[in-house]
Design a protein around this motif. Structure first.
Motif, PDB file in Angstrom:
ATOM      1  N   VAL A 137       3.680   6.026  -7.132  1.00 15.62           N
ATOM      2  CA  VAL A 137       2.621   5.028  -7.221  1.00 15.62           C
ATOM      3  C   VAL A 137       1.958   5.156  -8.582  1.00 15.62           C
ATOM      4  CG1 VAL A 137       2.195   4.926  -4.740  1.00 15.62           C
ATOM      5  CG2 VAL A 137       0.963   6.599  -6.131  1.00 15.62           C
ATOM      6  N   SER A 139      -1.300   5.027  -9.084  1.00 14.97           N
ATOM      7  CA  SER A 139      -2.583   5.719  -8.976  1.00 14.97           C
ATOM      8  C   SER A 139      -2.807   6.138  -7.533  1.00 14.97           C
ATOM      9  CB  SER A 139      -3.734   4.807  -9.416  1.00 14.97           C
ATOM     10  OG  SER A 139      -3.853   3.713  -8.514  1.00 14.97           O
ATOM     11  N   GLU A 142      -3.509   3.233  -5.162  1.00 11.41           N
ATOM     12  CA  GLU A 142      -2.367   2.451  -4.701  1.00 11.41           C
ATOM     13  C   GLU A 142      -1.697   3.078  -3.486  1.00 11.41           C
ATOM     14  OE1 GLU A 142       2.083   1.399  -6.327  1.00 11.41           O
ATOM     15  OE2 GLU A 142       0.444   1.348  -7.802  1.00 11.41           O
ATOM     16  N   THR A 145      -4.527   3.243   2.231  1.00 16.26           N
ATOM     17  CA  THR A 145      -4.907   2.002   2.890  1.00 16.26           C
ATOM     18  C   THR A 145      -6.336   2.139   3.397  1.00 16.26           C
ATOM     19  OG1 THR A 145      -3.966   2.800   4.972  1.00 16.26           O
ATOM     20  CG2 THR A 145      -2.565   1.426   3.588  1.00 16.26           C
TER      21      THR A 145
END
Length: 294
Positions: A137, A139, A142, A145
């Motif tokens: 990813v 970061s 990212e 959730t």
């Protein structure tokens, strides 16, 4: 010994001796440690261990979400067979079994989400192999959730994040939150006058956890103060209670929600004619939910 297939790894493991706190049974925290270690082996078997990831690809190996069900007890000397399967994207399935009384017993079923995150101390000299690039990813943000916002909480505990709960020289790691979940429940029970030690001494009740989940939502850095709340929800069948942990840090005077966790907790009777059965919480349920004193 490990066996590696395209999306699956099998290996033998043993629980940590540290996890045998009451008699020779292993506590839930060390079940979760085994699940994490099993998924980490999946990466090592593909030459993507944390050392290479950091020093060649500039990436940190991070468990973002860990959810486990614990259908049977685990003893300190049990040999555990782990089956790890990548089930899509960054998600992995883990099943832990052991041999007992001539049969195979499942002691954990779990799902873990892992992300490879760019680290400030990392040095990227080569890209991640193409087959595993979707695990990377851009970061931390990212990788996570959103979670529902927490309620005020029945119990609050603030603590300074020590370096030995961190990794990559800076960030609180997933297992640090697993430790915090165990500790905040322990502190909550003591605050309500029903500490683990008291119920062991007075009733021979042994803590039992049948389900737990720990999710990271934002990074926390070494030596920040983490404000942790525990909220007790439903009492199920008068034998188990659900609780939720939420963690925040204050940045620029504003709370940042950094993690959330849930746990399903009860007690087993360890002595007398009902030994081995789940305890009926009785009046303890009212103490847990705040409907009465201890």
């Amino acid at each position: 010994m490990t066996t590696t297939m395209p999306e699956r790894t099998s290996l033998s493991m043993r629980p940590g001796y540290e996890g045998a706190n009451i008699r020779t049974w292993i506590g839930f925290k060390h079940f979760m440690y085994l699940a994490e270690a099993a998924v980490l082996q999946w990466f090592r078997d593909r030459d993507l261990g944390p050392h290479r990831l950091l020093h060649e690809h500039g990436l940190g190996w991070e468990v973002i979400d860990s959810s486990v069900q614990l259908p049977a007890v685990l003893e300190v000397d049990d040999e555990v067979r782990a089956e790890v399967t990548r089930i899509g994207g960054r998600r992995f399935s883990v099943v832990l079994t052991t041999e007992r009384d001539g049969g195979t017993v499942t002691v954990l079923r779990g799902k873990l989400t892992v992300a490879l995150i760019p680290e400030a101390i990392g040095v990227a000299t080569a890209p991640v192999p193409e087959a595993y690039r979707e695990l990377r990813v851009a970061s931390f943000a990212e990788a996570v959730t959103p979670a529902p916002q927490p309620e005020p909480g029945d119990f609050r505990w603030s603590w300074r994040v020590p370096y030995f709960y961190c990794h990559f020289t800076d960030r609180l790691q997933h297992s640090g939150y697993v430790r915090a979940l165990e500790e905040v429940v322990d502190r909550f029970l003591a605050d309500r006058g029903i500490s683990v030690g008291r119920l062991l001494a007075e009733r021979s009740w042994i803590p039992v956890v049948s389900r737990a989940r720990v999710r990271q939502l934002a990074p926390v850095h070494m030596e920040e103060t983490l404000h942790t709340t525990l909220t007790v929800g439903d009492v199920l069948r008068d034998t188990m209670f659900e609780a939720r942990m939420d963690c925040h840090v204050l940045r620029d005077g504003q709370p940042v929600h950094t993690a959330t966790a849930t746990i399903l907790h009860g007690y087993a009777i360890s002595a007398g004619p009902q030994a081995g059965s789940l305890a009926n919480l009785g009046e303890i349920a009212d103490v847990l939910t705040g409907r009465s004193g201890s």
